[in-house]
Design an enzyme around this catalytic site. Structure first.
Site, PDB file in Angstrom:
ATOM      1  CE1 TYR A  48      -3.703   2.450   0.365  1.00 13.88           C
ATOM      2  CE2 TYR A  48      -2.512   3.312   2.263  1.00 13.88           C
ATOM      3  CZ  TYR A  48      -3.527   3.428   1.334  1.00 13.88           C
ATOM      4  OH  TYR A  48      -4.349   4.525   1.351  1.00 13.88           O
ATOM      5  CG  ASP A  62      -2.991  12.959   4.281  1.00 14.81           C
ATOM      6  OD1 ASP A  62      -2.962  13.253   3.075  1.00 14.81           O
ATOM      7  OD2 ASP A  62      -3.659  12.008   4.737  1.00 14.81           O
ATOM      8  CG  ASP A  89      -4.428   8.090  -0.304  1.00 14.89           C
ATOM      9  OD1 ASP A  89      -5.359   8.549  -0.979  1.00 14.89           O
ATOM     10  OD2 ASP A  89      -4.164   8.460   0.856  1.00 14.89           O
ATOM     11  CG  ASP A  91      -4.959  12.599  -1.519  1.00 14.80           C
ATOM     12  OD1 ASP A  91      -5.012  11.715  -0.642  1.00 14.80           O
ATOM     13  OD2 ASP A  91      -4.047  13.430  -1.591  1.00 14.80           O
ATOM     14  CG  HIS A 116      -8.057   4.604  -1.830  1.00 14.72           C
ATOM     15  ND1 HIS A 116      -8.047   5.845  -1.239  1.00 14.72           N
ATOM     16  CD2 HIS A 116      -7.041   3.919  -1.257  1.00 14.72           C
ATOM     17  CE1 HIS A 116      -7.070   5.905  -0.351  1.00 14.72           C
ATOM     18  NE2 HIS A 116      -6.433   4.750  -0.345  1.00 14.72           N
ATOM     19  CD  GLU A 118      -9.667  11.244   0.293  1.00 14.02           C
ATOM     20  OE1 GLU A 118      -9.698  12.226   1.054  1.00 14.02           O
ATOM     21  OE2 GLU A 118      -8.807  10.343   0.347  1.00 14.02           O
ATOM     22  CB  CYS A 126      -5.703  12.755   8.399  1.00 15.94           C
ATOM     23  SG  CYS A 126      -5.555  11.082   9.098  1.00 15.94           S
ATOM     24  NE  ARG A 161     -10.550   8.094   2.700  1.00 14.53           N
ATOM     25  CZ  ARG A 161      -9.476   8.633   3.288  1.00 14.53           C
ATOM     26  NH1 ARG A 161      -8.274   8.160   3.002  1.00 14.53           N
ATOM     27  NH2 ARG A 161      -9.598   9.640   4.118  1.00 14.53           N
ATOM     28  CD  GLU A 191     -10.210   6.231   6.721  1.00 15.38           C
ATOM     29  OE1 GLU A 191     -10.301   5.098   7.250  1.00 15.38           O
ATOM     30  OE2 GLU A 191      -9.127   6.738   6.394  1.00 15.38           O
ATOM     31  CG  ASN A 213      -6.914   3.085   7.275  1.00 12.85           C
ATOM     32  OD1 ASN A 213      -5.821   2.612   7.585  1.00 12.85           O
ATOM     33  ND2 ASN A 213      -7.126   4.380   7.181  1.00 12.85           N
TER      34      ASN A 213
END
Length: 306
Positions: A48, A62, A89, A91, A116, A118, A126, A161, A191, A213
């Protein structure tokens, strides 16, 4: 040597095949290419690549400050060093639906097996911090449709996500997960689930793989692989764990240097030089180099002018 021997297309095929088996796949977070090689050697199922780790590596929070170029570049560096599939990731997709489409194709070119996207509002936060905001249904679905439509390799895994659970509660999370699947998502990343029952609710709601996660110091309890598998989770990530452990060790080493002026007391905690050379396959590079440069120069031979 230099890179993995398994093609990106084959990595994607194998990931799909393993997801279809019904078991749970373990994806520790790699904080650099060398740690990805170690994850592979220890027998995990995939690697990952965390946006939080990439941001931290750049000395940034982040909150969506990294660019597609930075993320894809780091992803390519990591993916090329391992035979395992890499999940990254992405975002919010780095912009509007057209940007999401470009993101998918750029990540395909980088050799990534899947990503993914989101549903947070930009600038994102985050996933385990308070104060998040999510986009409306229409915007969230447009992002996923754009991602699915843009991919050229049908094996590339488009995971959706959703962060809506922390904002609007579990019923909203279930509804959004269903809608994201209807929009074409191959998998769902719910999430900040708080309990195993919440993961089970998502599992019951959708017929695609779901991801858990297990990040430390967050909203979720740190469930074991066996516990997650028992409620139907198909993938589990530990996104920042190796970075946290490495940085903790680095801080302790620096404290020892300050106090004692040397690190002999820490040798047992270090990766040995021999293990490092073995991990990067130093000997194979040496054999290759020798096979190419297999001549000698007679330094007593007179120099002639042409």
């Amino acid at each position: 040597m230099l890179h993995s021997t398994t093609s990106a297309t084959e990595k994607r095929r194998l990931l799909r095949e393993r997801l279809a088996s019904g078991g749970i796949l373990r994806f520790p977070g790699a904080f650099n290419p060398l740690s990805a090689r170690l994850i592979e050697r220890k027998g995990f199922d995939g690697v990952y690549i965390s946006g939080a780790v990439l941001s931290a590596d750049l000395g940034l929070p982040d909150i969506g400050l990294t660019t597609l170029t930075e993320v894809a570049g780091r992803g390519q560096q990591i993916a090329r060093t391992t035979e395992l599939p890499a999940l990254i990731d992405a975002d919010t997709g780095f912009g509007e639906p057209m940007n999401v489409a470009r993101t998918i194709q750029t990540l395909e070119d980088a050799g990534i097996a899947g990503c993914h996207i989101e549903d947070q509002v930009n600038p994102k936060r985050c996933g385990h911090l308070d104060g998040k905001a999510v986009v409306d249904d229409a915007t969230a679905l447009r992002r996923i449709r754009a991602a699915v439509d843009a991919r050229r390799d049908p094996g590339f895994l488009v995971m959706a996500r959703t962060d809506i659970r922390a904002v609007e509660g579990m019923p909203a999370a279930v509804d959004r997960a269903k809608a994201l699947v209807d929009a074409g998502a191959d998998a769902i990343f719910p999430e900040a689930m708080r309990t195993l029952e919440e993961f089970a609710a998502i599992r019951e709601a959708v017929d695609v793989p779901i991801l858990a996660n297990m990040t430390e110091f967050g909203k979720s309890e740190l469930f074991s692989v066996a516990q997650l598998e028992a409620v139907g989770v198909n993938m589990v990530i530990w996104p920042v764990s190796l970075l946290r452990i490495a940085m903790g060790a680095a801080e302790r080493a620096l404290d020892t240097l300050i106090e004692h002026g040397e690190l002999s007391s820490r040798l047992g905690e270090m990766q040995h030089r021999a293990d490092l050379y073995d991990l990067i396959d130093y000997e194979q590079y040496n054999r290759f180099d020798t096979s190419i440069f297999d001549f000698t120069v007679d330094r007593d031979e007179p120099v002639t002018k042409e």
